[in-house]
Write a protein that holds these residues in place. Structure first.
Motif, PDB file in Angstrom:
ATOM      1  N   UNK A   8       0.835  -1.202   0.000  1.00 30.22           N
ATOM      2  CA  UNK A   8       0.000   0.000   0.000  1.00 30.22           C
ATOM      3  C   UNK A   8       0.869   1.251   0.000  1.00 30.22           C
ATOM      4  N   UNK A   9       1.959   1.242   0.775  1.00 26.82           N
ATOM      5  CA  UNK A   9       2.867   2.390   0.799  1.00 26.82           C
ATOM      6  C   UNK A   9       3.498   2.623  -0.571  1.00 26.82           C
ATOM      7  N   UNK A  10       3.915   1.554  -1.242  1.00 30.64           N
ATOM      8  CA  UNK A  10       4.488   1.678  -2.593  1.00 30.64           C
ATOM      9  C   UNK A  10       3.474   2.265  -3.565  1.00 30.64           C
ATOM     10  N   UNK A  11       2.242   1.768  -3.485  1.00 30.99           N
ATOM     11  CA  UNK A  11       1.195   2.266  -4.384  1.00 30.99           C
ATOM     12  C   UNK A  11       0.867   3.723  -4.102  1.00 30.99           C
ATOM     13  N   UNK A  12       0.831   4.098  -2.836  1.00 35.53           N
ATOM     14  CA  UNK A  12       0.550   5.499  -2.489  1.00 35.53           C
ATOM     15  C   UNK A  12       1.632   6.421  -3.021  1.00 35.53           C
ATOM     16  N   UNK A  30      -6.266   3.169  -9.078  1.00 39.48           N
ATOM     17  CA  UNK A  30      -7.331   2.179  -9.214  1.00 39.48           C
ATOM     18  C   UNK A  30      -7.105   1.005  -8.268  1.00 39.48           C
ATOM     19  N   UNK A  31      -5.860   0.534  -8.200  1.00 44.02           N
ATOM     20  CA  UNK A  31      -5.541  -0.599  -7.320  1.00 44.02           C
ATOM     21  C   UNK A  31      -5.697  -0.189  -5.858  1.00 44.02           C
ATOM     22  N   UNK A  54     -10.736  -0.968 -14.569  1.00 43.74           N
ATOM     23  CA  UNK A  54     -10.434  -1.224 -13.156  1.00 43.74           C
ATOM     24  C   UNK A  54      -9.998  -2.682 -13.001  1.00 43.74           C
ATOM     25  N   UNK A  55     -10.737  -3.584 -13.627  1.00 43.40           N
ATOM     26  CA  UNK A  55     -10.400  -5.003 -13.546  1.00 43.40           C
ATOM     27  C   UNK A  55      -9.016  -5.286 -14.129  1.00 43.40           C
ATOM     28  N   UNK A  56      -8.717  -4.669 -15.276  1.00 42.38           N
ATOM     29  CA  UNK A  56      -7.424  -4.898 -15.911  1.00 42.38           C
ATOM     30  C   UNK A  56      -6.274  -4.393 -15.047  1.00 42.38           C
ATOM     31  N   UNK A  57      -6.461  -3.253 -14.379  1.00 41.69           N
ATOM     32  CA  UNK A  57      -5.408  -2.721 -13.505  1.00 41.69           C
ATOM     33  C   UNK A  57      -5.162  -3.659 -12.329  1.00 41.69           C
ATOM     34  N   UNK A  58      -6.232  -4.199 -11.757  1.00 46.68           N
ATOM     35  CA  UNK A  58      -6.081  -5.136 -10.638  1.00 46.68           C
ATOM     36  C   UNK A  58      -5.366  -6.409 -11.080  1.00 46.68           C
ATOM     37  N   UNK A  59      -5.733  -6.940 -12.225  1.00 46.92           N
ATOM     38  CA  UNK A  59      -5.108  -8.160 -12.739  1.00 46.92           C
ATOM     39  C   UNK A  59      -3.627  -7.917 -13.015  1.00 46.92           C
ATOM     40  N   UNK A  60      -3.310  -6.769 -13.605  1.00 49.89           N
ATOM     41  CA  UNK A  60      -1.908  -6.445 -13.886  1.00 49.89           C
ATOM     42  C   UNK A  60      -1.097  -6.375 -12.606  1.00 49.89           C
ATOM     43  N   UNK A  61      -1.658  -5.732 -11.580  1.00 46.97           N
ATOM     44  CA  UNK A  61      -0.922  -5.602 -10.323  1.00 46.97           C
ATOM     45  C   UNK A  61      -0.720  -6.960  -9.668  1.00 46.97           C
ATOM     46  N   UNK A  62      -1.750  -7.769  -9.660  1.00 46.00           N
ATOM     47  CA  UNK A  62      -1.635  -9.090  -9.046  1.00 46.00           C
ATOM     48  C   UNK A  62      -0.668  -9.991  -9.807  1.00 46.00           C
ATOM     49  N   UNK A  63      -0.537  -9.767 -11.110  1.00 48.06           N
ATOM     50  CA  UNK A  63       0.356 -10.594 -11.929  1.00 48.06           C
ATOM     51  C   UNK A  63       1.830 -10.249 -11.736  1.00 48.06           C
ATOM     52  N   UNK A  65       2.967  -6.947  -9.750  1.00 46.10           N
ATOM     53  CA  UNK A  65       3.261  -5.816  -8.874  1.00 46.10           C
ATOM     54  C   UNK A  65       3.389  -4.509  -9.628  1.00 46.10           C
ATOM     55  N   UNK A  66       4.160  -3.596  -9.040  1.00 43.71           N
ATOM     56  CA  UNK A  66       4.307  -2.260  -9.618  1.00 43.71           C
ATOM     57  C   UNK A  66       5.009  -2.314 -10.966  1.00 43.71           C
ATOM     58  N   UNK A  67       5.934  -3.223 -11.124  1.00 45.43           N
ATOM     59  CA  UNK A  67       6.640  -3.344 -12.410  1.00 45.43           C
ATOM     60  C   UNK A  67       5.655  -3.635 -13.538  1.00 45.43           C
ATOM     61  N   UNK A  68       4.660  -4.446 -13.265  1.00 49.82           N
ATOM     62  CA  UNK A  68       3.657  -4.779 -14.284  1.00 49.82           C
ATOM     63  C   UNK A  68       2.732  -3.590 -14.540  1.00 49.82           C
ATOM     64  N   UNK A  69       2.450  -2.801 -13.503  1.00 49.16           N
ATOM     65  CA  UNK A  69       1.621  -1.607 -13.706  1.00 49.16           C
ATOM     66  C   UNK A  69       2.313  -0.620 -14.640  1.00 49.16           C
TER      67      UNK A  69
END
Length: 100
Positions: A8-12, A30-31, A54-63, A65-69
């Motif tokens: 969460x800190x990285x995303x913020x 979005x994540x 929104x769904x695509x952003x969540x899937x990318x992050x779960x796949x 992390x931030x590198x995928x975003x």
């Protein structure tokens, strides 16, 4: 979505960045909103995007992390198009070889 406090800190940090590309910042927001427990429809309205974004952003992050975003696929973008006068303009600007 269940994220650790480190994630969460990285995303913020990424979501508040002024130097990151706008599309990456948007995906991070979005994540984050999804991790807060907001509904998909509400997140889409807040961000001004379609719910499937929104769904695509969540899937990318779960796949990945931030590198995928932050990753971008090559070859994306608007295709070049030529207007009607392009050929005519090109022909007129072509130098005529001298005659001898």
């Amino acid at each position: 979505m269940n994220l650790s406090s480190e994630q969460i800190d990285e995303l913020r940090e990424l979501a508040g960045s002024r130097h990151a590309p706008a599309d990456v910042v948007l995906r991070a927001r979005l994540v984050l909103w999804a991790a807060e427990g907001r509904r998909r429809k509400d997140i889409a309205e807040l961000a001004g995007v379609a719910p499937n974004t929104v769904d695509r952003a969540k899937v990318r992050y779960l796949a990945g992390g931030i590198a995928q975003l932050a990753s971008r696929k090559p070859g994306r973008g608007r295709a070049l198009s030529r207007c009607r006068g392009y050929r005519r303009l090109t022909v007129r600007q072509t130098p005529i070889p001298p005659t001898t």
